[in-house]
Design a protein around this motif. Structure first.
Motif, PDB file in Angstrom:
ATOM      1  N   THR A  29       0.822  -1.208   0.000  1.00 12.27           N
ATOM      2  CA  THR A  29       0.000   0.000   0.000  1.00 12.27           C
ATOM      3  C   THR A  29       0.856   1.260   0.000  1.00 12.27           C
ATOM      4  O   THR A  29       0.616   2.199  -0.775  1.00 12.27           O
ATOM      5  CB  THR A  29      -0.938  -0.009   1.222  1.00 12.27           C
ATOM      6  N   HIS A  30       1.878   1.296   0.829  1.00 13.30           N
ATOM      7  CA  HIS A  30       2.765   2.468   0.859  1.00 13.30           C
ATOM      8  C   HIS A  30       3.510   2.633  -0.458  1.00 13.30           C
ATOM      9  O   HIS A  30       3.696   3.769  -0.929  1.00 13.30           O
ATOM     10  CB  HIS A  30       3.753   2.334   2.012  1.00 13.30           C
ATOM     11  N   ALA A  31       3.954   1.529  -1.058  1.00  8.60           N
ATOM     12  CA  ALA A  31       4.672   1.625  -2.330  1.00  8.60           C
ATOM     13  C   ALA A  31       3.764   2.154  -3.437  1.00  8.60           C
ATOM     14  O   ALA A  31       4.192   2.966  -4.274  1.00  8.60           O
ATOM     15  CB  ALA A  31       5.231   0.255  -2.699  1.00  8.60           C
ATOM     16  N   GLU A  33       1.041   4.084  -3.046  1.00  8.03           N
ATOM     17  CA  GLU A  33       0.704   5.476  -2.780  1.00  8.03           C
ATOM     18  C   GLU A  33       1.849   6.419  -3.117  1.00  8.03           C
ATOM     19  O   GLU A  33       1.614   7.558  -3.542  1.00  8.03           O
ATOM     20  CB  GLU A  33       0.308   5.634  -1.312  1.00  8.03           C
ATOM     21  N   GLN A  34       3.097   5.964  -2.938  1.00  4.06           N
ATOM     22  CA  GLN A  34       4.253   6.798  -3.239  1.00  4.06           C
ATOM     23  C   GLN A  34       4.777   6.586  -4.657  1.00  4.06           C
ATOM     24  O   GLN A  34       5.812   7.166  -5.019  1.00  4.06           O
ATOM     25  CB  GLN A  34       5.376   6.510  -2.232  1.00  4.06           C
ATOM     26  N   GLN A  35       4.091   5.756  -5.454  1.00  9.40           N
ATOM     27  CA  GLN A  35       4.480   5.464  -6.845  1.00  9.40           C
ATOM     28  C   GLN A  35       5.893   4.871  -6.923  1.00  9.40           C
ATOM     29  O   GLN A  35       6.621   5.108  -7.887  1.00  9.40           O
ATOM     30  CB  GLN A  35       4.400   6.741  -7.693  1.00  9.40           C
ATOM     31  N   ARG A  36       6.280   4.103  -5.915  1.00 10.06           N
ATOM     32  CA  ARG A  36       7.573   3.408  -5.921  1.00 10.06           C
ATOM     33  C   ARG A  36       7.312   1.968  -6.365  1.00 10.06           C
ATOM     34  O   ARG A  36       7.191   1.058  -5.555  1.00 10.06           O
ATOM     35  CB  ARG A  36       8.215   3.447  -4.531  1.00 10.06           C
ATOM     36  N   THR A  69      -3.259   2.920  -7.928  1.00 10.69           N
ATOM     37  CA  THR A  69      -3.821   3.190  -6.608  1.00 10.69           C
ATOM     38  C   THR A  69      -3.754   1.940  -5.749  1.00 10.69           C
ATOM     39  O   THR A  69      -3.667   0.820  -6.256  1.00 10.69           O
ATOM     40  CB  THR A  69      -5.281   3.649  -6.731  1.00 10.69           C
ATOM     41  N   SER A  70      -3.783   2.155  -4.446  1.00 12.75           N
ATOM     42  CA  SER A  70      -3.819   1.029  -3.506  1.00 12.75           C
ATOM     43  C   SER A  70      -5.237   0.573  -3.229  1.00 12.75           C
ATOM     44  O   SER A  70      -5.428  -0.431  -2.540  1.00 12.75           O
ATOM     45  CB  SER A  70      -3.140   1.424  -2.191  1.00 12.75           C
ATOM     46  N   THR A 705      16.491   3.181   3.836  1.00 10.66           N
ATOM     47  CA  THR A 705      15.085   3.340   3.444  1.00 10.66           C
ATOM     48  C   THR A 705      14.362   2.000   3.434  1.00 10.66           C
ATOM     49  O   THR A 705      13.223   1.874   3.902  1.00 10.66           O
ATOM     50  CB  THR A 705      14.999   4.000   2.066  1.00 10.66           C
ATOM     51  N   GLU A 709      11.166   1.384   5.841  1.00  7.62           N
ATOM     52  CA  GLU A 709       9.825   1.315   5.270  1.00  7.62           C
ATOM     53  C   GLU A 709       9.336  -0.110   5.053  1.00  7.62           C
ATOM     54  O   GLU A 709       8.132  -0.368   5.118  1.00  7.62           O
ATOM     55  CB  GLU A 709       9.796   2.072   3.930  1.00  7.62           C
TER      56      GLU A 709
END
Length: 722
Positions: A29-31, A33-36, A69-70, A705, A709
């Motif tokens: 989800t974090h990846a 949202e941050q487009q990583r 999107t997540s 990082t 994360e």
């Protein structure tokens, strides 16, 4: 419409509905949202934990029409097509049936083309560990640098079989097994939506039978619904799974609490009548004992929905904590040894009898099974009242043990002069162990103590006289060791006149005493013993018969008593420790102008073109001195091992040095400890480079990082300097 099984009908379609994998959902989800976005993902875990489900949700997150999107919408054409399994740009490949290099080459040829109507072309390879080595090698380059529109999702149940070259190119996520609580909650939600009645203990039994797999739990639930004709009940699930009724196990523990061996065997016989599995019974017994241990240590951790909660809390107060730990260990080992038993009944009943036999009771003794009608008393082990056995309860050492002969002379003398004790006191003191001196005793002193004890036991002292009544108490308290054989005296010429006297001397114990006293004068262990004076010997001392070894008088004069002289121990100041050996550590330092050399022997030894023993000789030796005699240069080397000088290694080193300097070189060697060598310098350099490499990887921003994360960790020992 045909019936759809629960596992497919209620497959999660978003990250919010996924159960039991919060750690993976959080990272993805974090990846998103941050487009990583990474180009390759690897999901590992046992069957039925959500690997394929996660890949489909991730594919919808990549290609949802509202963007990356997540939280995919689930209603657009891309989301509905992926859920239905008909999306063109989402390709699921089974590596178990397409494991060759040809199939992989065909897949990679299509990967270069852009997707038809999607943002990314997603390749999901299930059971990727089944690919051949050639197939793995074929995909390495594309997996490392794929086109921008391609994403790889790999899934496997056995990550150990995947090459490390593939693992290093993927983001790896380990999916955990489903806890029973998560499975029970998910089943409650599904059965509520299906309007099917159920019993809470039945769902817990289904969760235990699933062994951490949500798909297995849903499949068992489907089977239970059909088996019970629409209602999931405990009896139906137990009959379907062949599970053991927990009442048998509770009866076993109740019988064990009162040491009732007959009741234990009766329960085992009932289980045999119903053809129940003894292996499953031992497994469930271990689980029940584990719950009792939790109730004893952490009572708040016992769940309110546990079917046997009342019995667990009751048994937690019946048994001691030590007993529960012992029973758990016996149950686990009994299950492992069940295949080695003559039959399962014998192995199961022997495990129960072992719990009964090794159960501690009050006083530290072991309980016995008894005659089968009730066994022994029901006294249990109380940890609060238990204590180590006292010294009085310790059994006395055997009289023939080595330590039993080491009685101190002081204790023997005290026993000889002690007043007589009443018979009741002697009987009361009899079980006590003999006091043993903490000081070592020489053989001569041990023999003297043994002779005195033997004489006291026979009612006579060492001089053949009647002994006092006082030593009786000491001899009754601890039996003394048997006296060793008398020390043979030196042969002397015997005359006819002295024969009767010598015969009388041989019949008495005086020669033994005399030989012992001689040994006392020569014994090297005398400085550690307490001096024995005239007052320490049992009375009457003035009638002792000692033979002086320096006596030159006639045989008739040899019977006069001679006072025993004990040499004083040497003073502590006179005993000097040996001086340490000083080792010459003078080494060569400085350049050699005539050779054009800076004098650094470790660097020179490492650069010489040598192999084998000659190379080891150069790298493991240190230079003591380098000097010139005429037109010849002498290298004086210290070598740690003589074996390095074999096989012509010295000549080869001489030849290499002569070729290096274009001079006549001669080598002289000596054996000794070395420090400043090429080998030691190389080890120190490697340690410094390893330390710098570990510091560099710890301080790297990208690694920090990942650790912050994604919860990544640096495997100890995996960092290598380059």
């Amino acid at each position: 419409m045909s019936y759809q099984v629960l596992a497919r009908k209620y497959r999660p379609k978003s990250f919010e509905t996924l159960v039991g994998q919060e750690h993976v959902v959080r990272a993805l989800t974090h990846a998103l949202e941050q487009q990583r976005l990474h180009h390759a993902y690897l999901f590992t875990g046992t069957r039925g934990v959500g690997k394929t489900t996660l890949s489909r949700i991730l594919a919808k997150s990549f290609n949802c029409e509202k963007g990356i999107t997540s939280t995919p919408c689930g209603v657009c054409d891309a989301c509905t097509a992926i859920d239905a399994g008909r999306f063109v740009d989402y390709i699921e490949m089974d590596a178990a049936s397409n494991r060759g290099v040809d199939e992989m080459a065909s897949l990679l040829e299509q990967a270069i083309y852009a997707p038809s109507n999607a943002r990314f072309k997603v390749y999901m390879i299930d059971e990727v560990h089944m690919l051949t080595n050639h197939a793995f090698n074929a995909m390495l380059k594309t997996l490392e640098e794929p086109p921008e529109h391609v994403k790889f999702i790999l899934a496997t149940t056995d990550p150990q079989k995947i090459p490390v070259t593939v693992l290093s190119r993927c983001l790896q996520f380990n999916l955990k097994q489903m806890p029973p609580g998560h499975i029970v909650g998910h089943l409650e939600n599904i059965l509520g939506q299906e309007l099917i009645e159920f019993e809470q203990p039945a769902l817990r039994l289904l969760a235990q039978g699933a062994h951490g797999s949500m798909r297995d739990a849903l499949s068992l639930t489907d089977q239970a619904i059909a088996y019970a004709a629409g209602k999931v009940s405990l009896d139906a699930v137990q009959g379907m799974l062949g599970a053991l009724d927990q009442s048998y196990l509770i009866r076993l523990l109740d019988a064990l609490a009162v040491n009732d061996g007959k009741a234990l065997l009766e329960v085992a016989d009932e289980m045999a009548t119903r053809s129940l599995s003894y292996k499953a019974a031992l497994q469930d017994l271990g689980t029940l004992i584990h719950q009792i241990a939790i109730a004893q240590m952490v009572p708040s951790a016992v769940g309110d929905d546990l079917p046997e909660r009342e019995h667990v809390l009751r048994l937690a107060t019946v048994f001691a904590k030590e007993e529960i730990q012992l029973f758990y260990q016996i149950a686990v080992h009994g299950r492992n040894e069940l295949s080695l038993a003559p039959d399962e009944y014998a192995g199961f009943s022997m495990t129960l009898l072992r719990m009964l036999a090794f159960r501690p009771i009050e006083g530290g003794a072991l309980s016995s099974l008894g005659g089968g009608d009730g066994g022994s008393s029901g006294q249990t082990f109380n940890r609060a009242s238990s204590s180590p056995p006292s010294a009085a309860a310790t059994p006395a050492r055997s009289s023939n043990s080595p330590s039993s002969a080491a009685l101190s002379v002081t204790n023997v003398a005290k026993a000889a002069v002690a007043p007589a004790m009443p018979a009741a006191a002697v009987a009361q003191r009899a079980p006590a162990a003999p006091e043993v001196s903490s000081k070592p005793m020489s053989p001569a002193m041990a023999a003297l103590a043994a002779a005195r004890a033997a004489s006291a036991a026979s009612g006579k002292n060492v001089h053949g006289k009647p002994a006092a009544a006082a030593p009786v108490a000491e001899s009754a308290a601890a039996p003394m060791p048997v006296a060793p054989a008398p020390v043979p005296a030196l042969a002397k010429p015997e005359s006819a006149a002295s024969a009767p006297l010598l015969a009388e001397k041989k019949a008495s114990p005086a020669p033994l005493q005399t030989a012992v006293e001689r040994d006392l004068r020569r014994s090297p262990s005398m400085p550690e013993m307490e001096p024995v004076g005239m007052d320490d010997m049992p009375p009457p001392w003035d009638e002792a018969l000692f033979e002086s070894p320096q006596s030159n008088v006639a045989p008739s004069r040899a019977l006069e008593p001679v006072p025993m002289q004990v040499e004083a121990p040497p003073a502590v100041e006179e005993m000097k420790a040996p001086e340490p050996v000083v080792v010459d550590r003078t080494l060569w330092h400085g350049p050699v102008v005539e050779l054009g050399w800076d004098g650094n022997w470790p660097d020179l030894a490492a650069s010489l073109p040598l192999r084998g023993v000659a190379q080891q000789l150069a790298q493991q030796s240190e230079l003591i001195h380098c000097k010139q005699e005429g037109n010849q240069f002498i290298f004086d080397l210290r070598v740690p091992l003589a074996t390095l000088l074999s096989a012509g290694s010295v000549d080869k080193l001489c030849a290499a040095l002569s070729e290096r300097f274009s001079k006549n070189i001669r080598i002289e060697t000596k054996i000794g400890a070395v420090e400043l060598t090429a080998n030691a310098k190389a080890i120190a350099d490697r340690e410094v480079r390893q330390k710098h490499a570990e510091q560099a990887i710890q301080q790297d921003s990208f690694v920090q990082t990942l650790m912050r994360e994604f919860g990544a960790v640096i495997v100890t020992g995996s960092v290598r300097p380059v």
